[in-house]
Scaffold this active site. Structure first.
Site, PDB file in Angstrom:
ATOM      1  N   ASP A 391     -88.493  26.298 -10.482  1.00 27.90           N
ATOM      2  CA  ASP A 391     -88.254  27.018  -9.227  1.00 27.90           C
ATOM      3  C   ASP A 391     -89.333  26.710  -8.193  1.00 27.90           C
ATOM      4  OD1 ASP A 391     -86.906  28.684  -7.534  1.00 27.90           O
ATOM      5  OD2 ASP A 391     -87.774  30.535  -8.339  1.00 27.90           O
ATOM      6  N   HIS A 408     -86.465  19.101  -3.345  1.00 28.29           N
ATOM      7  CA  HIS A 408     -85.703  18.748  -4.549  1.00 28.29           C
ATOM      8  C   HIS A 408     -86.060  17.337  -5.016  1.00 28.29           C
ATOM      9  CE1 HIS A 408     -83.739  22.498  -4.140  1.00 28.29           C
ATOM     10  NE2 HIS A 408     -83.019  22.166  -3.079  1.00 28.29           N
ATOM     11  N   LEU A 500     -86.779  13.021 -27.669  1.00 26.01           N
ATOM     12  CA  LEU A 500     -86.586  14.328 -27.047  1.00 26.01           C
ATOM     13  C   LEU A 500     -85.116  14.533 -26.660  1.00 26.01           C
ATOM     14  CD1 LEU A 500     -87.962  16.788 -25.485  1.00 26.01           C
ATOM     15  CD2 LEU A 500     -87.876  15.278 -23.502  1.00 26.01           C
TER      16      LEU A 500
HETATM   17  C1  IPE Z   1     -85.377  25.367  -7.522  1.00 24.31           C
HETATM   18  O1  IPE Z   1     -85.993  25.448  -6.296  1.00 24.31           O
HETATM   19  C2  IPE Z   1     -84.320  24.301  -7.540  1.00 24.31           C
HETATM   20  C3  IPE Z   1     -82.949  24.818  -7.522  1.00 24.31           C
HETATM   21  C4  IPE Z   1     -82.583  26.074  -7.511  1.00 24.31           C
HETATM   22  C5  IPE Z   1     -81.916  23.835  -7.472  1.00 24.31           C
HETATM   23  P1  IPE Z   1     -85.414  26.342  -5.154  1.00 24.31           P
HETATM   24  O2  IPE Z   1     -84.526  25.508  -4.313  1.00 24.31           O
HETATM   25  O3  IPE Z   1     -84.819  27.586  -5.704  1.00 24.31           O
HETATM   26  O4  IPE Z   1     -86.724  26.676  -4.346  1.00 24.31           O
HETATM   27  P2  IPE Z   1     -87.089  28.053  -3.676  1.00 24.31           P
HETATM   28  O5  IPE Z   1     -87.020  29.088  -4.747  1.00 24.31           O
HETATM   29  O6  IPE Z   1     -86.063  28.268  -2.614  1.00 24.31           O
HETATM   30  O7  IPE Z   1     -88.454  27.836  -3.165  1.00 24.31           O
HETATM   31  C1  IPE Z   2     -82.849  29.508 -10.576  1.00 26.89           C
HETATM   32  O1  IPE Z   2     -83.541  29.448  -9.394  1.00 26.89           O
HETATM   33  C2  IPE Z   2     -81.942  28.348 -10.707  1.00 26.89           C
HETATM   34  C3  IPE Z   2     -82.577  27.035 -10.807  1.00 26.89           C
HETATM   35  C4  IPE Z   2     -83.855  26.800 -10.883  1.00 26.89           C
HETATM   36  C5  IPE Z   2     -81.658  25.943 -10.831  1.00 26.89           C
HETATM   37  P1  IPE Z   2     -83.042  30.192  -8.074  1.00 26.89           P
HETATM   38  O2  IPE Z   2     -84.065  29.936  -7.063  1.00 26.89           O
HETATM   39  O3  IPE Z   2     -81.663  29.826  -7.760  1.00 26.89           O
HETATM   40  O4  IPE Z   2     -83.064  31.697  -8.547  1.00 26.89           O
HETATM   41  P2  IPE Z   2     -83.245  33.044  -7.728  1.00 26.89           P
HETATM   42  O5  IPE Z   2     -82.170  33.054  -6.707  1.00 26.89           O
HETATM   43  O6  IPE Z   2     -84.598  33.012  -7.115  1.00 26.89           O
HETATM   44  O7  IPE Z   2     -83.115  34.096  -8.746  1.00 26.89           O
HETATM   45 MG    MG Z   3     -85.610  29.465  -6.122  1.00 28.71          MG
END
Ligand code: IPE
Ligand code: IPE
Ligand code: MG
Length: 619
Positions: A391, A408, A500
């Site tokens: 995240d 990403h 892995l």
């Molecule tokens: C995690 O990073 C990747 C995905 C959910 C695909 P985020 O895109 O959720 O990044 P934040 O949480 O908005 O910073």
């Molecule tokens: C969880 O992250 C999903 C992924 C990392 C792919 P999100 O950023 O989507 O989750 P929330 O919305 O903060 O819970």
């Molecule tokens: Mg996120």
């Protein structure tokens, strides 16, 4: 016919000091050649990250050399053809042996060996240049296009391949990107207009007969450099055409390319556009001598582009990669394997590479860039299954003033390193949350970019070059077909790997998974196969869509959020939880090791009064 790189012969990995300085001189010669004969392209190459520049000089110098050889008017056409054929044969021999006595061929050979470039593809492109010499003219735009693509797709793609090797998740199959072929056509036509005086010197008119006829211009008229109204209309039309193609490509590619390559593309379109303006303004003089773009215009385009590119590369290249490259000026010189670099992987050549490209046999884990070594943890103390909520990509990017998709991309690079770290400690299962069923709430633009990055990563990233067995966990519902295809293809391609197991959760939702198990059980009960009174935890688990997934021992989430967001509710029911603050793109394998070491100190009682065997013991 496609050739494969033979990996026998002297590897450049064992070069002596003297050979290294010959190599330096060879790359310098390529730089000189490109800078003097193709200043615009040279300026564009300087927008690439420093680590990529020597490779781009070598690739481009080889093509410029071949092209210029054929344009030489001093020799008879048969003589030019013979010289090129000889040069091409010598190159193939050099590439097989790993060294050369010719500077351009030496630099190219080094680049091919060191970065695992696709030799067959490069030679095919050189052959296409050679074929030009054997023909008199080009009849139609369709034929002209074919020629443009055959000669000009390979080297930018090889350059992208090299960028992937230094850790940038850029697309390698440029020819599959809508708009890139248009770019190549715009570039080729601009180059043709720019080279018109030399082509005419050599007795060539390469514009399609179809367009000459349309403007009622004859070859003889052009060769005699007659500046008739028809010739004027023709060249104005061609310049407009080139500009239109370049602009079209910029529009089409704007949202597909990552920021770094997009800056190079934007600058290319602007610079070539300026060349076309200068060409049209020069009038009849453009038939007699090459027209140059005024310096101040070049600077206006290149100055801001350089500044932006430098920032973007610094942010998107994994730290250390480019600085190290700059220090030794040409990282490509550093011997593969000796430098601890992830270089020169023995990739299989062949048309199947782009669908299920994986290295066979798999490469050993790539060492950490700063030489960090994994902690020694006895196998009995290792978690069997680590799951990660990766995240914080979005916040990482916006914090740096970048669009979310750059986060990403950087996240994909972080995952590469973490996978290397998992291989190094001998982890059996790593599951990563890449896209949740809730993530469909994001903008279509972010979602489609995320899938494009994921797909490129699975096709061209380094992940599957190592001993990694890929498993996809999630549902195909709503996913783009090409994503489903690549996930399935790479699952199949890596099915016999024993290192892995990397489970990627794409379009995964924990509750949906449980609901599917419930539905499956209900169906079985209705069919009389299951007695509802006997539904046990084991039986329920057997009806889960991904029942082979072992229980999660350690669940780690980055970026400071303390929740599990619908991730693996069944499998992670007794997982040790680990939360860290850094956003995912800032993570590397050392953070995984830290998490695992912390896990070894946890007491896993699982309801008992004391833990059966303390999981302590980092050795
Ligand atoms: C995690 O990073 C990747 C995905 C959910 C695909 P985020 O895109 O959720 O990044 P934040 O949480 O908005 O910073
Ligand atoms: C969880 O992250 C999903 C992924 C990392 C792919 P999100 O950023 O989507 O989750 P929330 O919305 O903060 O819970
Ligand atoms: Mg996120």
């Amino acid at each position: 016919m496609r050739r494969t790189t033979t990996r026998s012969g002297t590897r450049p990995g064992t070069r002596s000091g003297r050979e290294l300085s010959a190599l330096d001189a060879a790359y310098d010669e390529c730089r000189r050649l490109v800078r003097t004969t193709r200043p615009t392209e040279y300026a564009l190459m300087q927008l690439m990250p420093p680590v990529a520049r020597p490779v781009s000089w070598a690739l481009y110098a080889a093509f410029a050399f071949a092209d210029d050889l054929l344009d030489r008017s001093a020799e008879a056409p048969e003589e030019r053809g013979r010289l090129l054929r000889e040069w091409r044969a010598a190159l193939e021999a050099d590439l097989a042996s790993g060294t050369s006595d010719d500077p351009v061929r030496l630099a190219l050979t080094d680049a091919v060996w060191h970065w695992g470039l696709d030799l067959g593809d490069l030679l095919d492109a050189l052959d296409a240049v050679q074929r030009d010499d054997d023909r008199e003219s080009v009849a139609t735009w369709a034929e002209w296009r074919e020629r443009a693509h055959a000669q000009n797709m390979s080297w930018p793609e090889q350059l992208m391949r090299m960028l992937v090797r230094v850790g940038l998740p850029v697309p390698v199959r440029l020819r599959d990107l809508p708009g890139f072929t248009r770019f190549v056509e715009g570039l080729f036509l601009t180059d043709m207009l720019r080279d018109l005086p030399e082509d005419l010197d050599g007795g060539h008119v390469w514009f399609p007969t179809e367009v000459l006829d349309r403007f009622q211009v004859t070859r003889a008229e052009l060769l005699a450099r007659e500046w008739t109204p028809a010739v004027r209309r023709l060249v104005a039309h061609l310049a407009d055409q080139a500009r239109e193609w370049l602009e079209d490509s910029r529009r089409a590619l704007r949202n597909t390319l990552p920021l770094g390559p997009a800056i190079v593309l934007d600058s290319a379109v602007a610079l070539f556009g300026a060349e076309l303006d200068a060409f049209v303004r020069a009038g009849s003089a453009a038939l007699h001598r090459q027209v140059r773009v005024p310096r101040h215009i070049e600077w206006r385009i290149l100055g801001p582009a350089r500044a932006r590119a430098a920032v973007v590369w610094r942010l998107t290249l994994p730290p250390g990669r480019d600085a190290a490259a700059e220090a030794s000026r040409t990282a490509a010189h550093r011997p593969a394997g000796v430098s601890g670099d992830d270089s020169a992987p023995a990739l299989p050549a062949g048309p199947e590479r782009h669908t299920t490209r994986i290295a066979e046999p798999p490469l050993p884990p790539r060492p950490h860039r700063d030489g960090a070594r994994p902690p020694a943890i006895a196998e009995a103390h290792l978690p069997q299954h680590v799951a990660i909520v990766m995240d914080g990509n979005g916040r990482w990017a916006t914090g740096l003033g970048l669009p979310r998709d750059e986060g990403h991309r950087a996240g994909a690079v972080a995952l590469r390193d973490v996978v290397q770290g998992a291989l190094e400690i001998g982890l059996a299962h790593l599951t990563v949350y890449a896209f949740s069923t809730e993530n469909w709430k994001r903008s279509p633009d972010e979602v489609s970019k995320l899938f494009a990055i994921m797909r490129a990563e699975l096709l061209d990233g380094e992940l599957l070059d190592h001993d990694v067995r890929l498993r996809w966990v999630g549902s195909p519902d709503g996913l783009p077909e090409d994503v489903v295809e690549v996930l399935r293809a790479q699952e199949h391609a890596t099915r016999n790997r024993t290192g892995l197991t990397l489970n990627v959760c794409v379009n995964y939702g924990g509750r949906a998974e449980l609901a599917r198990a419930g539905a499956s059980l209900a169906r079985a009960a209705l069919a009389g196969e299951v007695d509802p009174a006997r539904v046990s935890e084991q039986l329920f688990a057997a009806h889960l869509p991904h029942h082979a997934l072992p229980d999660v021992d350690l669940l780690w989430r980055t970026s400071g959020e303390i929740r599990t967001s619908n991730f693996l509710p069944w499998h992670a029911h007794y997982a040790e939880l680990h939360f860290t603050d850094q956003p995912w793109p800032d993570v590397d394998r050392r953070d995984l090791w830290e998490a695992v070491v912390a896990y070894t100190h946890r007491k896993r009682r699982k309801g008992a009064a004391s833990a059966p065997a303390p999981a302590e013991g980092t050795e």
